[in-house]
Design an enzyme around this catalytic site. Sequence first.
Site, PDB file in Angstrom:
ATOM      1  N   TYR A   1      -6.297  -4.453   3.988  1.00 32.80           N
ATOM      2  CA  TYR A   1      -5.378  -5.588   4.178  1.00 32.80           C
ATOM      3  C   TYR A   1      -5.873  -6.488   5.313  1.00 32.80           C
ATOM      4  O   TYR A   1      -5.969  -7.713   5.162  1.00 32.80           O
ATOM      5  CB  TYR A   1      -3.980  -5.053   4.499  1.00 32.80           C
ATOM      6  CG  TYR A   1      -2.995  -6.109   4.934  1.00 32.80           C
ATOM      7  CD1 TYR A   1      -2.483  -7.039   4.033  1.00 32.80           C
ATOM      8  CD2 TYR A   1      -2.564  -6.174   6.261  1.00 32.80           C
ATOM      9  CE1 TYR A   1      -1.575  -8.011   4.436  1.00 32.80           C
ATOM     10  CE2 TYR A   1      -1.661  -7.139   6.672  1.00 32.80           C
ATOM     11  CZ  TYR A   1      -1.165  -8.045   5.751  1.00 32.80           C
ATOM     12  OH  TYR A   1      -0.274  -9.006   6.164  1.00 32.80           O
ATOM     13  N   LEU A   2      -6.213  -5.879   6.436  1.00 36.04           N
ATOM     14  CA  LEU A   2      -6.648  -6.658   7.601  1.00 36.04           C
ATOM     15  C   LEU A   2      -8.011  -7.314   7.368  1.00 36.04           C
ATOM     16  O   LEU A   2      -8.262  -8.398   7.874  1.00 36.04           O
ATOM     17  CB  LEU A   2      -6.670  -5.774   8.848  1.00 36.04           C
ATOM     18  CG  LEU A   2      -5.296  -5.317   9.344  1.00 36.04           C
ATOM     19  CD1 LEU A   2      -5.432  -4.331  10.498  1.00 36.04           C
ATOM     20  CD2 LEU A   2      -4.424  -6.497   9.761  1.00 36.04           C
TER      21      LEU A   2
END
Length: 208
Positions: free
Chosen positions: A122-123
Amino acid sequence: MEKVLVAGAHGTTGQKIISLLKESQYFTPIAMVRNQEQAERFKSKGVTSVVADLENDLTHATKGVDKVIFAAGSKGKNLKAVDQEGAKRLIDASKTNEVKKFVMLSSIGAEHPEKSDQLVDYLKAKHNADEYLKDSGLKYAIVRPGTLNNETGNGKIKLAEILESRGDIPREDVAQTLVRALHDDTANDAVFEIITGEVLIGEALDQL
């Protein structure tokens, strides 16, 4: 009144952004939605919308738009296509139509995705989208909140380029920060993290 396109307008944070823009004396919201049903929902609230898909060309969505807020997300289901490449497509479309400012809803920790235990993918997607925006030539603000919650906002945050601590923040306060960052006199070409704090949002942004 400047026209502001909100990608992710139908989401929980997006709806709060739309409400704030609707009340604003400076901005008029345009909700970017995925289908006609969502468009009708916004129409019933007196909000203009445009049907567009982050996985396809978005040039039509940014026509006649002054500024953009990207608050869309796939909730982990389609990170590369939506959170990363969708953001890039909207950045490209914003360049094509000479949008004046692009405000990105990112995430705390996106500066160094590799340091995360659970949210690496996600990051990474957020990081790649953020870097693309920084290199785009558009005027930008990249807002990286801590963990979002649905508590009532108090209009106060803790802000730094990189915060030493992690924490939560109400979606209301995130929405307020994103809308405040649209203004020409604040948060220009700025990247910062926010969590709940003691400083009024406007004051915190003025210190950037």
